[in-house]
Motif scaffolding. Structure first.
Motif, PDB file in Angstrom:
ATOM      1  N   UNK A 276      -6.510  -9.212 -11.606  1.00 42.57           N
ATOM      2  CA  UNK A 276      -5.402  -8.508 -12.226  1.00 42.57           C
ATOM      3  C   UNK A 276      -5.577  -7.016 -12.383  1.00 42.57           C
ATOM      4  N   UNK A 277      -6.721  -6.460 -11.948  1.00 47.09           N
ATOM      5  CA  UNK A 277      -6.919  -5.014 -12.082  1.00 47.09           C
ATOM      6  C   UNK A 277      -6.165  -4.230 -11.022  1.00 47.09           C
ATOM      7  N   UNK A 278      -5.771  -4.892  -9.937  1.00 48.84           N
ATOM      8  CA  UNK A 278      -4.939  -4.273  -8.909  1.00 48.84           C
ATOM      9  C   UNK A 278      -3.610  -5.014  -8.851  1.00 48.84           C
ATOM     10  N   UNK A 279      -2.507  -4.282  -8.987  1.00 48.36           N
ATOM     11  CA  UNK A 279      -1.177  -4.886  -8.994  1.00 48.36           C
ATOM     12  C   UNK A 279      -0.287  -4.098  -8.034  1.00 48.36           C
ATOM     13  N   UNK A 280       0.291  -4.808  -7.048  1.00 45.86           N
ATOM     14  CA  UNK A 280       1.064  -4.127  -6.011  1.00 45.86           C
ATOM     15  C   UNK A 280       2.322  -4.907  -5.676  1.00 45.86           C
ATOM     16  N   UNK A 281       3.421  -4.187  -5.499  1.00 50.97           N
ATOM     17  CA  UNK A 281       4.660  -4.772  -5.024  1.00 50.97           C
ATOM     18  C   UNK A 281       5.207  -3.967  -3.858  1.00 50.97           C
ATOM     19  N   UNK A 282       5.793  -4.635  -2.886  1.00 54.35           N
ATOM     20  CA  UNK A 282       6.420  -3.935  -1.762  1.00 54.35           C
ATOM     21  C   UNK A 282       7.770  -4.587  -1.471  1.00 54.35           C
ATOM     22  N   UNK A 283       8.678  -3.783  -0.949  1.00 53.06           N
ATOM     23  CA  UNK A 283       9.968  -4.284  -0.484  1.00 53.06           C
ATOM     24  C   UNK A 283      10.508  -3.341   0.570  1.00 53.06           C
ATOM     25  N   UNK A 284      11.264  -3.916   1.531  1.00 51.63           N
ATOM     26  CA  UNK A 284      11.775  -3.058   2.583  1.00 51.63           C
ATOM     27  C   UNK A 284      12.424  -3.867   3.693  1.00 51.63           C
ATOM     28  N   UNK A 285      12.505  -3.259   4.869  1.00 55.68           N
ATOM     29  CA  UNK A 285      13.112  -3.856   6.050  1.00 55.68           C
ATOM     30  C   UNK A 285      12.109  -3.839   7.178  1.00 55.68           C
TER      31      UNK A 285
END
Length: 289
Positions: A276-285
């Motif tokens: 849980x020390x690294x948290x990442x979200x991505x969104x796109x096409x």
């Protein structure tokens, strides 16, 4: 994918022209990357462009060479510049079920093992921290594959880290489920690795799992991955969980994609690594061509 016919020898108009098939294909993605720890976002872009030339000898041996250009960067790094673009090549020769490959290709361990579900091929995927071994030998890996029916075996050698690998893969249609299994072993300077993996497809629903370990516990002390995915009507949703004993670390990713047609899709995902020390979200096409 677009196919282009190039004349390999210039002759007079009435003579036969020797020719080879060249295909041009690629994939690209752009979107937002969110850092859940610093609460900041950046725009990311990625592309992979492939040029593949193929020909076949009179004896039935198929020869091919693939040149790949790829780049990944943010709006601030301007990854489209030539200095930010990486290039690699793969050469191969095949006859019947036997294939020899050399260059920027997988070792036998990677080739045979079944990966858990994720968003593939866009370089935005959240896949580090507890994944299986990836033999990176300065793009100089030699591998021999032999396939007969649903059974395949691979042997590889990478001189930079003196790594020798062997892997087997088997697929079976059981009626209610299609099952794929992979096992591999790799020996390199300072350590030996082994792994087992499997995936089962039940129509639209699929599950996968894998485990890898090594003899030298101070270098690599075991990793297991599990995942599940559901796909229907252009929509795919899934999740994976990764655990590394060596780093006493675990993480997960939840993801989804929706097809827009024409090889394009929208994607979104969120994942945490290192407990849980690294948290990442991505969104796109993302799209392929």
């Amino acid at each position: 994918m677009k196919k282009i016919l190039f004349a390999t020898t210039a002759l007079i108009a009435t003579a036969t022209v020797a020719a080879a098939d060249v295909t041009v294909s690629g994939r690209a993605a752009f979107g937002l990357n969110y850092n859940g720890v610093t609460k900041t976002s950046v725009v990311l872009n990625n592309f992979d462009l492939y040029f593949t030339g193929t020909t076949e000898t009179d004896g039935g041996v198929s020869l091919s060479a693939t040149f790949e250009m790829e780049g990944l960067g943010t709006a601030s790094t301007a990854a489209t510049k030539l200095t930010d673009v990486m290039a690699s090549t793969v050469f191969s020769a095949s006859a019947g079920g036997l294939t020899f490959s050399y260059g920027n290709t997988d070792g036998a361990f990677d080739k045979a093992m079944v990966e858990v579900h994720r968003i593939p091929g866009i370089a935005f995927e959240l896949w580090g921290g507890a994944s299986f071994i990836d033999n990176n030998d300065n793009n100089n890996i030699s591998r021999i594959d032999y396939a007969i029916g649903d059974f395949a075996v691979a042997v590889s050698y990478a001189g930079f880290d003196k790594s020798t690998g062997i892997g087997v893969n088997y697929g079976a249609d059981l009626g209610s489920a299609k099952v794929t299994m992979g096992a591999a072993y790799e020996s390199q300077t300072g350590d030996d690795y082994w792994g087992l993996s499997a995936k089962a497809d039940f129509g639209a629903f699929s599950v996968a799992a894998g485990y890898a370990d090594s003899k030298n516990k101070t270098v690599f002390n075991g990793t297991y991955n599990i995942s599940a995915q559901y796909s229907a009507n252009g929509l795919t949703v899934g999740a994976n969980y990764l655990n590394s004993k060596n780093a006493n670390s675990n993480g997960y990713t939840v993801f989804g994609t929706y097809g827009l047609g024409g090889g394009a899709s929208v994607f979104a995902q969120y994942g945490e690594r290192a407990n849980g020390t690294t948290k990442t979200g991505t969104m796109g096409v993302a799209f392929s061509f």
